[in-house]
Design an enzyme around this catalytic site. Structure first.
Site, PDB file in Angstrom:
ATOM      1  N   ARG A  60       0.835  -1.199   0.000  1.00 16.23           N
ATOM      2  CA  ARG A  60       0.000   0.000   0.000  1.00 16.23           C
ATOM      3  C   ARG A  60       0.875   1.256   0.000  1.00 16.23           C
ATOM      4  NH1 ARG A  60      -2.030  -4.021   0.098  1.00 16.23           N
ATOM      5  NH2 ARG A  60      -1.932  -3.610  -2.109  1.00 16.23           N
ATOM      6  N   ASN A  93      -8.384   8.185   6.196  1.00 15.13           N
ATOM      7  CA  ASN A  93      -7.472   7.596   5.222  1.00 15.13           C
ATOM      8  C   ASN A  93      -6.036   7.585   5.737  1.00 15.13           C
ATOM      9  OD1 ASN A  93      -9.708   7.404   3.549  1.00 15.13           O
ATOM     10  ND2 ASN A  93      -9.277   9.351   2.531  1.00 15.13           N
ATOM     11  N   VAL A  94      -5.287   6.590   5.291  1.00 20.18           N
ATOM     12  CA  VAL A  94      -3.891   6.465   5.725  1.00 20.18           C
ATOM     13  C   VAL A  94      -2.917   6.888   4.629  1.00 20.18           C
ATOM     14  CG1 VAL A  94      -4.384   4.702   7.450  1.00 20.18           C
ATOM     15  CG2 VAL A  94      -3.878   3.990   5.110  1.00 20.18           C
ATOM     16  N   ASP A  95      -3.443   7.391   3.505  1.00 14.10           N
ATOM     17  CA  ASP A  95      -2.580   7.909   2.442  1.00 14.10           C
ATOM     18  C   ASP A  95      -2.157   9.342   2.764  1.00 14.10           C
ATOM     19  OD1 ASP A  95      -4.520   9.888   1.213  1.00 14.10           O
ATOM     20  OD2 ASP A  95      -5.688   8.065   0.909  1.00 14.10           O
ATOM     21  N   HIS A 110      -6.652   7.379  11.818  1.00 14.88           N
ATOM     22  CA  HIS A 110      -6.376   5.948  11.696  1.00 14.88           C
ATOM     23  C   HIS A 110      -4.917   5.645  11.361  1.00 14.88           C
ATOM     24  CE1 HIS A 110     -10.911   5.021  10.900  1.00 14.88           C
ATOM     25  NE2 HIS A 110     -10.638   5.150  12.179  1.00 14.88           N
ATOM     26  N   CYS A 118       6.747   2.147  16.970  1.00 20.42           N
ATOM     27  CA  CYS A 118       7.415   1.142  17.787  1.00 20.42           C
ATOM     28  C   CYS A 118       6.419   0.581  18.802  1.00 20.42           C
ATOM     29  CB  CYS A 118       8.625   1.726  18.508  1.00 20.42           C
ATOM     30  SG  CYS A 118       9.487   0.499  19.536  1.00 20.42           S
ATOM     31  N   CYS A 140      14.607   3.139  20.875  1.00 25.92           N
ATOM     32  CA  CYS A 140      14.783   2.264  22.036  1.00 25.92           C
ATOM     33  C   CYS A 140      15.598   1.008  21.751  1.00 25.92           C
ATOM     34  CB  CYS A 140      13.422   1.872  22.620  1.00 25.92           C
ATOM     35  SG  CYS A 140      12.467   0.724  21.597  1.00 25.92           S
ATOM     36  N   GLY A 176     -17.248  11.160   1.487  1.00 20.59           N
ATOM     37  CA  GLY A 176     -16.781   9.853   1.031  1.00 20.59           C
ATOM     38  C   GLY A 176     -16.629   8.821   2.120  1.00 20.59           C
ATOM     39  N   ASP A 204     -23.213   7.639  -2.613  1.00 20.23           N
ATOM     40  CA  ASP A 204     -24.493   7.078  -2.185  1.00 20.23           C
ATOM     41  C   ASP A 204     -24.732   7.483  -0.737  1.00 20.23           C
ATOM     42  OD1 ASP A 204     -25.057   5.270  -4.562  1.00 20.23           O
ATOM     43  OD2 ASP A 204     -23.105   4.485  -3.917  1.00 20.23           O
TER      44      ASP A 204
END
Length: 233
Positions: A60, A93-95, A110, A118, A140, A176, A204
């Site tokens: 991803r 979103n993680v982008d 998210h 870590c 660490c 969205g 939708d």
């Protein structure tokens, strides 16, 4: 619309990045790019098969280089730059498409693909390459770096900041999103209870459409620029 609004909170979901070519988190078959969500996005999955989970997020992360922000991302970045009051963009979103478009007032609730966390000390660091299991944390020294993704069962980031902003909002906009994944699915209720106008932009109606004052249906790349022009004029 602008006259009586000082604070805006905007929630974005997978639908805003789908138009850039990124797969939505949970497709109609319950899968995310060929994998059950339960096999790649839970703490149990990471413990059971770390090679699969790490490889999935490596893929991803690499995909980000092949996509670009679309007009919806660009419009929100323009709103961020020009809005004189308070503004918070909360993305599920993680982008990194919001950042690449130029958004600054942003929370990734998210987590982020381009970050490593870590599991031993909790330190998060920027990460753009592959992240094999057992990668050592520079802070660490433990071989516990994992994708900085909030798995199901884990607490999303900066919920206190998000909740405070929702309670001050004059306008809450959801763009969205499916309206099915909590706690984000409950943001509209918090904002509405605090007196905000609530607006949904989606292809939708979402699972929570009944909670919105207004729903506008269509592609985010068309609806979001129109909304931003309305807010800034």
């Amino acid at each position: 619309m602008k006259a009586d609004i000082q604070t805006i909170v905007i929630l974005t979901g997978a639908g805003i990045s789908a138009e850039s070519g990124l797969a939505t988190f949970r497709g109609p078959d319950g899968m995310w790019e060929g994998h059950r969500v339960e096999d790649v996005c839970t703490p149990e999955a990471l413990a059971r098969n770390p090679v699969l989970v790490h490889r999935f997020y490596d893929e991803r992360r690499a995909t980000l280089a092949t996509v670009s922000p679309n007009p919806a991302h660009d419009a929100l970045a323009a709103l961020d730059a020009a809005w004189p009051g308070e503004l918070l963009i909360v993305t599920q979103n993680v982008d990194d498409l919001h950042e690449r478009a130029g958004a600054k007032r942003l929370i990734h609730m998210h987590g982020e693909l381009q970050s490593a966390l870590c599991a031993a000390c909790g330190k998060a660091v920027p990460w753009t390459q592959a992240l094999p299991p057992g990668t050592v944390c520079a802070a660490c020294g433990q071989p516990r770096l994992r994708p900085d993704i909030v798995f199901f069962g884990e607490m999303p980031y900066q919920m206190d900041v998000i909740d405070e902003a929702l309670r001050r909002a004059g306008l809450f906009v959801s763009i969205g999103t499916s309206g099915a994944v909590y706690p984000a699915a409950g943001f509209v209720q918090t904002a509405r209870h605090a007196g905000a106008r609530t607006l949904e932009l989606n292809l939708d109606p979402s699972a929570g459409s009944d909670y919105f004052d207004e729903t506008r249906l269509g592609p985010a790349s068309l609806l979001v620029p129109h909304l931003v022009r309305d807010l800034l004029e």
